[in-house]
Design an enzyme around this catalytic site. Structure first.
Site, short mmCIF file in Angstrom:
data_model
loop_
_atom_site.label_atom_id
_atom_site.label_comp_id
_atom_site.label_asym_id
_atom_site.label_seq_id
_atom_site.Cartn_x
_atom_site.Cartn_y
_atom_site.Cartn_z
N GLY A 151 -60.52 -14.73 65.67
CA GLY A 151 -60.43 -13.81 64.54
C GLY A 151 -59.14 -13.03 64.64
CD GLN A 175 -56.42 -8.38 66.28
OE1 GLN A 175 -57.18 -8.93 65.51
NE2 GLN A 175 -56.32 -8.72 67.55
CB CYS A 208 -59.02 -8.58 71.88
SG CYS A 208 -58.25 -7.78 70.47
CG LEU A 209 -55.63 -13.33 69.32
CD1 LEU A 209 -55.21 -13.85 67.96
CD2 LEU A 209 -55.30 -14.33 70.41
CG HIS A 216 -63.76 -8.38 68.34
ND1 HIS A 216 -63.69 -8.38 69.71
CD2 HIS A 216 -62.46 -8.35 67.90
CE1 HIS A 216 -62.42 -8.31 70.09
NE2 HIS A 216 -61.66 -8.31 69.01
CD GLU A 217 -61.43 -10.18 64.57
OE1 GLU A 217 -60.46 -9.48 64.24
OE2 GLU A 217 -61.48 -10.80 65.66
CG HIS A 269 -59.41 -5.38 65.63
ND1 HIS A 269 -58.63 -4.80 66.61
CD2 HIS A 269 -59.82 -6.56 66.13
CE1 HIS A 269 -58.58 -5.61 67.67
NE2 HIS A 269 -59.30 -6.68 67.41
#
Ligand code: ZN
Length: 174
Positions: free
Chosen positions: A49, A54, A97-98, A139-140, A143
Site C-alpha cells: 500500500g 508517503q 512500511c515503505l 495501516h494506510e 497515514h
C-alpha cells in the site's frame, strides 16, 4: 508514468493530518496521474500500500493491492476513507512500511472493518474487509492522520530487521 520519491520516517509530511479531496479535484489530470504514479511506485518498491503523505502529497488518498507470499488483495484506490470496526475481534500480525524501510513489527488491528470512501472516479464506495486487506486499509488510513505503525505497537520486542524477519519469522517458513 514515473516513480515517486518516498518520504521516510522523520519527514514532517508523515505526521500531518492530510486534507480531503473533492470530486472536482479527483477528476483533474494531476490527481489521476498521481494515482498511476503511486501504483507504479508501490510496485517498484514491492509495497502493499502507499498513501499520499508517503509521496509528499498531504491528501486523503491511498492505493493498495498485492498478490504474493504476504497475502492477496485486489488493487484499490481509496479517497477520503472512513473506517469503522465490525465486531470487537482484534488480531496481531506483522507489518512493514515503505517509509520505515527494512523493519517489521507486530501490530494489533481490528480483524473486520467497514470502509466508506470515494474511488478514483469520485464515486462513493462502501465495502467490508476482513483479515489481511482490513489490516492494509487500517495501516494506510492511519497515514492520512499522521500515524505510523510504530505508534500502534503496544510492545517493541517484535521489532525485527527484514533479513532476520526472513530468516526467523517469514510465513514462507511455516
Ligand atoms: Zn506505511
Amino acid at each position: 508514468m514515473s516513480i515517486l520519491k518516498v518520504a521516510r520516517m522523520g519527514h514532517p509530511v508523515l505526521r500531518e493530518r492530510a486534507r480531503p479531496l473533492d470530486g472536482t479535484e479527483i477528476a483533474t489530470p494531476r490527481i489521476q496521474r498521481l494515482i498511476d504514479d503511486m501504483f507504479e511506485t508501490m510496485h517498484d518498491s514491492q509495497g502493499i500500500g502507499l498513501a499520499g503523505p508517503q509521496v509528499h502529497e498531504s491528501i486523503r488518498l491511498f492505493v493498495a493491492g498485492v498478490d504474493d507470499d504476504d497475502g492477496t488483495m485486489a488493487p484499490v484506490v481509496i479517497i477520503n476513507p472512513e473506517v469503522s470496526q465490525i465486531g470487537s475481534v482484534v488480531e496481531e500480525d506483522w507489518e512493514g512500511c515503505l517509509s520505515i524501510p527494512d523493519i517489521r513489527g507486530r501490530v494489533s488491528r481490528a480483524l473486520e472493518i467497514r470502509i466508506r470512501a470515494l474511488d478514483r472516479h469520485g464515486k462513493p464506495i462502501s465495502m467490508t474487509a476482513n483479515g489481511f486487506p482490513a489490516r492494509v486499509i487500517q495501516h494506510e488510513t492511519d497515514h492520512l492522520d499522521g500515524v505510523l505503525f510504530f505508534d500502534r505497537m503496544t510492545a517493541f520486542d517484535s521489532l525485527t530487521f527484514l533479513d532476520e524477519y526472513s530468516r526467523f519469522w517469514s510465513k514462507n517458513d511455516e
